[in-house]
Design a protein around this motif. Sequence first.
Motif, mmCIF file in Angstrom:
data_model
loop_
_atom_site.group_PDB
_atom_site.id
_atom_site.type_symbol
_atom_site.label_atom_id
_atom_site.label_comp_id
_atom_site.label_asym_id
_atom_site.label_seq_id
_atom_site.Cartn_x
_atom_site.Cartn_y
_atom_site.Cartn_z
ATOM 1 N N GLY A 177 0.817 -1.211 0.000
ATOM 2 C CA GLY A 177 0.000 0.000 0.000
ATOM 3 C C GLY A 177 0.845 1.253 0.000
ATOM 4 O O GLY A 177 0.497 2.252 -0.646
ATOM 5 N N VAL A 178 1.958 1.217 0.730
ATOM 6 C CA VAL A 178 2.864 2.365 0.767
ATOM 7 C C VAL A 178 3.438 2.625 -0.622
ATOM 8 O O VAL A 178 3.509 3.775 -1.085
ATOM 9 C CB VAL A 178 3.981 2.131 1.795
ATOM 10 N N GLY A 179 3.854 1.560 -1.307
ATOM 11 C CA GLY A 179 4.396 1.717 -2.650
ATOM 12 C C GLY A 179 3.381 2.285 -3.616
ATOM 13 O O GLY A 179 3.692 3.180 -4.426
ATOM 14 N N GLU A 180 2.144 1.799 -3.539
ATOM 15 C CA GLU A 180 1.097 2.313 -4.418
ATOM 16 C C GLU A 180 0.796 3.782 -4.111
ATOM 17 O O GLU A 180 0.535 4.578 -5.021
ATOM 18 C CB GLU A 180 -0.159 1.464 -4.267
ATOM 19 N N TRP A 181 0.839 4.145 -2.838
ATOM 20 C CA TRP A 181 0.588 5.532 -2.449
ATOM 21 C C TRP A 181 1.628 6.454 -3.076
ATOM 22 O O TRP A 181 1.293 7.532 -3.597
ATOM 23 C CB TRP A 181 0.610 5.649 -0.929
ATOM 24 N N LEU A 182 2.883 6.052 -3.048
ATOM 25 C CA LEU A 182 3.944 6.883 -3.619
ATOM 26 C C LEU A 182 3.757 7.060 -5.121
ATOM 27 O O LEU A 182 3.894 8.174 -5.654
ATOM 28 C CB LEU A 182 5.311 6.262 -3.327
ATOM 29 N N ALA A 183 3.436 5.980 -5.817
ATOM 30 C CA ALA A 183 3.260 6.074 -7.266
ATOM 31 C C ALA A 183 2.030 6.914 -7.623
ATOM 32 O O ALA A 183 2.067 7.711 -8.571
ATOM 33 C CB ALA A 183 3.132 4.676 -7.866
ATOM 34 N N LYS A 184 0.947 6.752 -6.869
ATOM 35 C CA LYS A 184 -0.277 7.514 -7.152
ATOM 36 C C LYS A 184 -0.065 9.006 -6.905
ATOM 37 O O LYS A 184 -0.531 9.847 -7.687
ATOM 38 C CB LYS A 184 -1.422 6.992 -6.292
ATOM 39 N N THR A 185 0.621 9.348 -5.835
ATOM 40 C CA THR A 185 0.838 10.775 -5.558
ATOM 41 C C THR A 185 1.800 11.391 -6.565
ATOM 42 O O THR A 185 1.669 12.563 -6.920
ATOM 43 C CB THR A 185 1.354 10.995 -4.125
#
Length: 493
Positions: A173-181
Amino acid sequence: MTTIDAPAATFDSLDPATGAVVGTHPIHDAAAVQDAVDRARAETAYWQGLGFDGRKKSLVRWRKLIARRMEELAALMARETGKPAGDALLETALAVDHLAWAGSHAEKVLKRRSVSPGLLMVNQAASVEYRPLGVVGVIGPWNYPVFTPMGSIAYALAAGNTVVFKPSEYTPGVGEWLAKTFLEAVGRPVLQVVTGYGETGAALTAAGVDKVAFTGSTATGKRVMAACAETLTPVVIEAGGKDALIVADDADLDEAADAALWGAAANAGQTCAGVERVYVHDRVYDAFLERLVRQAKELEAKPGGQVGPITMPSQVDIIRRHIDDALARGGRALVGGPVPEGARFVQPTVLVDVPEDSLAQQDETFGPTVTVTRVKDMDDAIARANGTRYALGSTVFSKDHGMEIAQRLKAGMTAINGVISFAGIPTLPFGGVGDSGFGRIHGPDGLREFTYPHAIARQRFKPAIALTTFRRTAKEEKQLTRVVRGLYGRGRA
């Protein structure tokens, strides 16, 4: 928005303190990973075409977005790792600081600059610049799922590369958050994320990226290297550690004890550059130990406490084995002790009288444990500190001899009268030697890590002595000999 088609297979990320599901994520197979790399490859012309200034502006927008939403990221991180929310905020803050430094210093470090051509080639103008590699694959860890991979992601992006990030299966989830932002801030999928287990990471190493930045265990790092060797893909490996803290007889013992405990138990001891061994001068051993034990007894691993759970369940078995081995071989636990079966939390543990060849002294424990050993002098302490196959970080407490001791330690980094402070300084390189890996993130070295040097030699005027031609004469060769002898052969050896 361009996205990777989600495969049918999924997996859950879990709260390690409770086992509750935090989120459900796709398992990207080799085809999906290749698609992500191809998409990143298609973005390289755009990203490199922005130049240093354009990339800096893009990274500033991303940095501001992260800074404004720090609490959101920290809360997600805390759920996926179990670490206290305050620790997650600190990690986010440090990552933002590094992102700011990388974006604002890339041009100064990497742009073309003139270098001396030397005396024999004085007719040449020489210059070098550092060019982006293309697509960088980043395989991140779960223990510091923002700060550690951002040490590669931010620096690779600032250097002009696009990035495909594979976060740990424990913190997807942390990785996806970084890519989405990033996509929200920049509007182009220059940074992409793929999620899954080890097979997804293996697919990334085989997908034609131009470099792989890996953080994880030494054993897995070796497998990553072997896979990358098949295609001569360069790697940077940030692997395990068995870091030592040395306490000299002139140390501030209160500060040293506090640093030893924090270095050993912060993030539940799940820190590659954390403190796992302490070597204390005989003159201050008892006084230091009294302070450390007193402080450690006040610390408890529990839900909502300052020490969280062990994120990866299998790590509990390793911690248990190291403690049991130390106790079976004559060691004593002054705080903590054997780890119960089924435990999610491991209590801070202070071990003494532990043999130097035990698991707790030689292998990475990655838990909130620390061994404390009495030494006769600093020569003894240094020899023991250098006595493992790891060489990542180190710490020295001494009022007057810190630099002297630090310069004799075999380690990638050393903190004097502080602990792990080198990791938070954007200008310092971070990395190890030996089984702790190689290559560097952070600082100018971290920017250059994701580039290749391009050298140019331009003739300014014809040379006095023609060297690189078949027209060179015997007379010119004699002249060359006289010149070299005159420049470099005078005086006694």
